[in-house]
Design a protein around this motif. Sequence first.
Motif, short mmCIF file in Angstrom:
data_model
loop_
_atom_site.label_atom_id
_atom_site.label_comp_id
_atom_site.label_asym_id
_atom_site.label_seq_id
_atom_site.Cartn_x
_atom_site.Cartn_y
_atom_site.Cartn_z
N MET A 4 -4.24 -14.40 -12.85
CA MET A 4 -4.56 -14.92 -11.53
C MET A 4 -6.04 -14.67 -11.26
O MET A 4 -6.53 -13.56 -11.48
CB MET A 4 -3.70 -14.20 -10.50
CG MET A 4 -3.89 -14.61 -9.09
SD MET A 4 -2.85 -13.57 -8.04
CE MET A 4 -1.71 -14.78 -7.49
N ASN A 5 -6.73 -15.69 -10.83
CA ASN A 5 -8.13 -15.55 -10.43
C ASN A 5 -8.21 -15.73 -8.93
O ASN A 5 -7.61 -16.66 -8.38
CB ASN A 5 -9.01 -16.61 -11.11
CG ASN A 5 -9.10 -16.39 -12.60
OD1 ASN A 5 -9.23 -15.27 -13.06
ND2 ASN A 5 -9.01 -17.46 -13.35
N LEU A 6 -8.93 -14.87 -8.27
CA LEU A 6 -9.11 -14.99 -6.82
C LEU A 6 -10.52 -15.43 -6.52
O LEU A 6 -11.47 -14.94 -7.12
CB LEU A 6 -8.83 -13.65 -6.14
CG LEU A 6 -7.42 -13.12 -6.28
CD1 LEU A 6 -7.32 -11.73 -5.66
CD2 LEU A 6 -6.42 -14.06 -5.65
N ARG A 7 -10.64 -16.33 -5.57
CA ARG A 7 -11.96 -16.80 -5.14
C ARG A 7 -12.11 -16.58 -3.65
O ARG A 7 -11.13 -16.45 -2.93
CB ARG A 7 -12.10 -18.30 -5.44
CG ARG A 7 -12.04 -18.61 -6.89
CD ARG A 7 -12.24 -20.09 -7.12
NE ARG A 7 -11.87 -20.38 -8.49
CZ ARG A 7 -11.63 -21.56 -8.95
NH1 ARG A 7 -11.71 -22.61 -8.17
NH2 ARG A 7 -11.31 -21.74 -10.21
N LEU A 17 -10.69 -2.84 -1.02
CA LEU A 17 -9.81 -2.75 -2.19
C LEU A 17 -10.41 -1.84 -3.26
O LEU A 17 -9.71 -1.04 -3.87
CB LEU A 17 -9.54 -4.14 -2.76
CG LEU A 17 -8.69 -5.07 -1.88
CD1 LEU A 17 -8.70 -6.48 -2.44
CD2 LEU A 17 -7.28 -4.54 -1.74
N ALA A 18 -11.71 -1.96 -3.47
CA ALA A 18 -12.38 -1.12 -4.46
C ALA A 18 -12.31 0.35 -4.07
O ALA A 18 -12.06 1.22 -4.91
CB ALA A 18 -13.83 -1.56 -4.63
N VAL A 19 -12.49 0.66 -2.79
CA VAL A 19 -12.39 2.04 -2.30
C VAL A 19 -10.96 2.55 -2.49
O VAL A 19 -10.74 3.68 -2.94
CB VAL A 19 -12.83 2.13 -0.82
CG1 VAL A 19 -12.45 3.47 -0.21
CG2 VAL A 19 -14.33 1.89 -0.71
N GLY A 20 -9.96 1.72 -2.14
CA GLY A 20 -8.57 2.11 -2.32
C GLY A 20 -8.23 2.38 -3.78
O GLY A 20 -7.53 3.35 -4.09
N ALA A 21 -8.73 1.55 -4.66
CA ALA A 21 -8.49 1.73 -6.10
C ALA A 21 -9.12 3.03 -6.59
O ALA A 21 -8.48 3.81 -7.30
CB ALA A 21 -9.04 0.54 -6.88
N ARG A 25 -7.56 6.46 -8.26
CA ARG A 25 -7.97 6.51 -9.66
C ARG A 25 -7.33 5.40 -10.48
O ARG A 25 -6.83 5.61 -11.58
CB ARG A 25 -7.67 7.88 -10.26
CG ARG A 25 -8.48 8.97 -9.62
CD ARG A 25 -8.28 10.28 -10.28
NE ARG A 25 -9.20 11.24 -9.70
CZ ARG A 25 -9.13 12.53 -9.88
NH1 ARG A 25 -8.19 13.02 -10.64
NH2 ARG A 25 -9.99 13.33 -9.32
N GLN A 26 -7.34 4.20 -9.90
CA GLN A 26 -6.82 3.01 -10.57
C GLN A 26 -7.96 2.03 -10.75
O GLN A 26 -8.94 2.05 -10.00
CB GLN A 26 -5.75 2.32 -9.71
CG GLN A 26 -4.43 3.01 -9.62
CD GLN A 26 -3.45 2.18 -8.80
OE1 GLN A 26 -3.64 1.99 -7.61
NE2 GLN A 26 -2.39 1.71 -9.44
N SER A 27 -7.77 1.13 -11.69
CA SER A 27 -8.71 0.01 -11.79
C SER A 27 -8.46 -0.89 -10.58
O SER A 27 -7.38 -0.85 -9.97
CB SER A 27 -8.48 -0.77 -13.08
OG SER A 27 -7.23 -1.44 -13.03
N LEU A 28 -9.44 -1.68 -10.25
CA LEU A 28 -9.28 -2.62 -9.15
C LEU A 28 -8.13 -3.57 -9.45
O LEU A 28 -7.30 -3.86 -8.58
CB LEU A 28 -10.59 -3.40 -8.91
CG LEU A 28 -10.58 -4.41 -7.77
CD1 LEU A 28 -10.21 -3.74 -6.45
CD2 LEU A 28 -11.94 -5.08 -7.67
N ASN A 29 -8.03 -4.02 -10.69
CA ASN A 29 -6.96 -4.92 -11.08
C ASN A 29 -5.58 -4.27 -10.86
O ASN A 29 -4.70 -4.87 -10.25
CB ASN A 29 -7.11 -5.32 -12.55
CG ASN A 29 -6.06 -6.31 -12.97
OD1 ASN A 29 -6.15 -7.48 -12.66
ND2 ASN A 29 -5.04 -5.84 -13.68
N ALA A 30 -5.40 -3.04 -11.34
CA ALA A 30 -4.11 -2.36 -11.19
C ALA A 30 -3.77 -2.15 -9.72
O ALA A 30 -2.62 -2.34 -9.30
CB ALA A 30 -4.13 -1.03 -11.93
N PHE A 31 -4.77 -1.79 -8.93
CA PHE A 31 -4.56 -1.57 -7.51
C PHE A 31 -4.11 -2.85 -6.82
O PHE A 31 -3.14 -2.85 -6.05
CB PHE A 31 -5.83 -1.02 -6.87
CG PHE A 31 -5.70 -0.69 -5.42
CD1 PHE A 31 -5.04 0.45 -5.01
CD2 PHE A 31 -6.24 -1.53 -4.45
CE1 PHE A 31 -4.92 0.76 -3.66
CE2 PHE A 31 -6.12 -1.24 -3.11
CZ PHE A 31 -5.45 -0.09 -2.70
N VAL A 32 -4.79 -3.94 -7.09
CA VAL A 32 -4.46 -5.22 -6.46
C VAL A 32 -3.08 -5.71 -6.92
O VAL A 32 -2.29 -6.20 -6.11
CB VAL A 32 -5.56 -6.28 -6.73
CG1 VAL A 32 -5.12 -7.66 -6.29
CG2 VAL A 32 -6.85 -5.88 -6.01
#
Length: 76
Positions: A4-7, A17-21, A25-32
């Motif tokens: 999935m690509n998000l735009r 999202l980056a702060v939450g990840a 200690r997750q990658s942004l992808n795993a968090f999302v």
Amino acid sequence: MKRMNLRDVPDEVYDALAVGAAARRQSLNAFVVDRLAEVAQVLNVADYVASYEPVRGTGVSLDDAAAAVRDVREVS
């Protein structure tokens, strides 16, 4: 698994999202992906609730049951 690509993600959403990840200690992808899985579960619950047929003859309405749950939550 699908890709999935998000735009057009607003900067403030991306940053949150980056702060939450990072906090988890997750990658942004795993968090999302985890957050999207949570959304999918809520959608399934909403479908279940929308299609729920209460048991007949109990004298307890869905509103009564919801009020009872709220009462228990307030006491806890």
